[in-house]
Write an enzyme that holds these catalytic residues in place. Structure first.
Site, PDB file in Angstrom:
ATOM      1  N   GLY A 110      46.968  33.867  82.463  1.00 24.88           N
ATOM      2  CA  GLY A 110      48.034  34.773  82.861  1.00 24.88           C
ATOM      3  C   GLY A 110      48.159  34.958  84.359  1.00 24.88           C
ATOM      4  O   GLY A 110      49.225  34.744  84.944  1.00 24.88           O
ATOM      5  N   ALA A 111      47.078  35.382  85.016  1.00 24.13           N
ATOM      6  CA  ALA A 111      47.141  35.673  86.450  1.00 24.13           C
ATOM      7  C   ALA A 111      47.446  34.430  87.259  1.00 24.13           C
ATOM      8  O   ALA A 111      48.258  34.460  88.192  1.00 24.13           O
ATOM      9  CB  ALA A 111      45.828  36.301  86.912  1.00 24.13           C
ATOM     10  N   ASN A 217      41.604  39.869  92.664  1.00 21.38           N
ATOM     11  CA  ASN A 217      41.203  41.270  92.719  1.00 21.38           C
ATOM     12  C   ASN A 217      39.763  41.352  92.225  1.00 21.38           C
ATOM     13  O   ASN A 217      39.499  41.186  91.034  1.00 21.38           O
ATOM     14  CB  ASN A 217      42.128  42.131  91.856  1.00 21.38           C
ATOM     15  CG  ASN A 217      41.820  43.616  91.959  1.00 21.38           C
ATOM     16  OD1 ASN A 217      40.689  44.043  91.779  1.00 21.38           O
ATOM     17  ND2 ASN A 217      42.840  44.407  92.263  1.00 21.38           N
ATOM     18  N   LYS A 219      37.699  43.726  91.792  1.00 24.50           N
ATOM     19  CA  LYS A 219      37.366  44.812  90.867  1.00 24.50           C
ATOM     20  C   LYS A 219      37.758  44.456  89.439  1.00 24.50           C
ATOM     21  O   LYS A 219      36.958  44.588  88.505  1.00 24.50           O
ATOM     22  CB  LYS A 219      38.065  46.100  91.310  1.00 24.50           C
ATOM     23  CG  LYS A 219      37.607  47.336  90.555  1.00 24.50           C
ATOM     24  CD  LYS A 219      38.159  48.590  91.210  1.00 24.50           C
ATOM     25  CE  LYS A 219      37.495  49.840  90.642  1.00 24.50           C
ATOM     26  NZ  LYS A 219      37.957  51.063  91.334  1.00 24.50           N
ATOM     27  N   GLU A 291      37.913  34.671  79.880  1.00 25.73           N
ATOM     28  CA  GLU A 291      36.986  34.192  78.852  1.00 25.73           C
ATOM     29  C   GLU A 291      35.747  33.507  79.404  1.00 25.73           C
ATOM     30  O   GLU A 291      34.802  33.235  78.673  1.00 25.73           O
ATOM     31  CB  GLU A 291      37.742  33.249  77.910  1.00 25.73           C
ATOM     32  CG  GLU A 291      38.633  34.008  76.953  1.00 25.73           C
ATOM     33  CD  GLU A 291      39.937  33.286  76.633  1.00 25.73           C
ATOM     34  OE1 GLU A 291      40.347  33.318  75.478  1.00 25.73           O
ATOM     35  OE2 GLU A 291      40.555  32.703  77.547  1.00 25.73           O
TER      36      GLU A 291
END
Length: 328
Positions: A110-111, A217, A219, A291
């Protein structure tokens, strides 16, 4: 950069590993195990549009979803950095099929896929600004709502002059899919204690180290890996789906009997992210990470059980009925 203190401490302990059954704390046998991880990296066709409004704000539109994995944050960050805006000046609109079709969430793509579409849309906006400023893209810096070109520093709203600018991003698999084999990689280190009387297994600590392209990102990426490693503990020790052999019905079909790991089962978990740039991945150079965090987590725990006891479990999960006979 990884924290050398945490990693070195684990490796130092690993170097002192003894043969199975030799390290004991009372009735607890102590073992260390490690495992590697690899997860194929995929790019899925994705589209997004970005509008730089006459007020100097940006709007992202794509039918991508956010299932708790941080899509809103990631896409907003990409556009903000590309356009020289604070994230608070970027609005991200998702989940509407009237918007440009995206890759969707799942499969750890996705990202990287939709983020690249946003990245390309922002590049198109930058090109349009360069046309207005009569400069080359490599000479343009967008920062703090201003465009910097040579000795000129101009507010972006002045360049827009009351007009919106819209960019369209579209990415799809290309020749890289046939020319190279892409993957993300990682390694896991686990320490377990196995009760020599009852066969109970307790994971005392875990460390995961991962390389997944450009980390968009830290975090949210770390949280993805923490979740994957927690899933790995469940896979190794508690989770088992049982079927009635007479008719195939699931016997333990609720959370009362399908045992997910709870706080008492999950120790202190450390995650280290290795910065990696892979030009073959996509223009954004980001890779999937969701994953990767589970790929070898259970194997590290099982290897630690073997190091502690000499019992090799090959049928998951490693419940006491499987561990105890080997301790006799």
């Amino acid at each position: 950069m990884p924290n050398p203190g945490k990693t070195t401490a684990f490796l130092h302990l690993n170097a002192k590993r003894q043969s199975p059954g030799e390290v004991r704390e009372g009735e607890w046998l102590i073992g260390l195990g490690m495992a590697s991880a690899a997860r194929v990296n995929m790019l899925i066709e994705s589209k997004a549009s970005v509008t730089l409004t006459k007020q100097g704000r940006a709007t992202i539109e794509t039918d991508m979803t956010d299932i708790g994995t941080g899509t809103y944050a990631i896409l907003g960050q990409v556009a903000a950095e590309m356009l020289g805006l604070p994230v608070t000046d970027v609005e991200t609109r998702l989940g509407d099929t009237n918007l440009p079709p995206a890759s969707g969430s799942g499969g750890s793509f996705g990202a990287a896929s939709n983020g690249t579409a946003v990245f390309l849309a922002c590049e198109e906006i930058r090109q349009q600004l360069c046309t207005k400023l009569d400069c080359n893209p490599e000479d343009l810096t967008l920062k703090d709502r201003h465009a910097v070109v040579g000795n000129r520093r101009i507010p972006v709203v002045d360049i827009l002059n009351g007009e919106d600018i819209r960019g369209e991003g579209h990415v799809e698999p290309g020749e890289a899919e046939d020319k190279v084999r892409q993957a993300t990689y990682g390694s896991y280190f686990a320490e377990v204690a196995v009760n020599s009387v009852t066969g109970e297994v307790r994971v005392r600590r875990m460390l995961g180290v991962f390389a997944a392209g450009r980390i968009l990102n830290a975090k949210t990426a770390r949280s993805q890996c923490l979740g994957g490693m927690t899933f790995g503990i469940g896979m190794a020790l508690t989770e088992e789906l049982l079927h009635d052999p007479r008719d195939g019905h699931i016997v333990n079909r609720d959370f009362a009997e399908y045992h997910l790991p709870v706080n008492a089962d999950v120790p202190q978990i450390e995650v280290e992210l290795l910065e990696e740039r892979d030009a073959w991945a996509n223009p954004l150079q980001a890779k999937g990470i969701g994953e990767l965090g589970i790929c070898g987590a259970a194997a590290a725990i099982l290897n630690a059980i073997y190091n502690a006891t000499g019992v090799r479990i090959r049928d998951l999960p490693a419940t006491v009925d499987k561990v105890l006979p080997g301790l006799a």
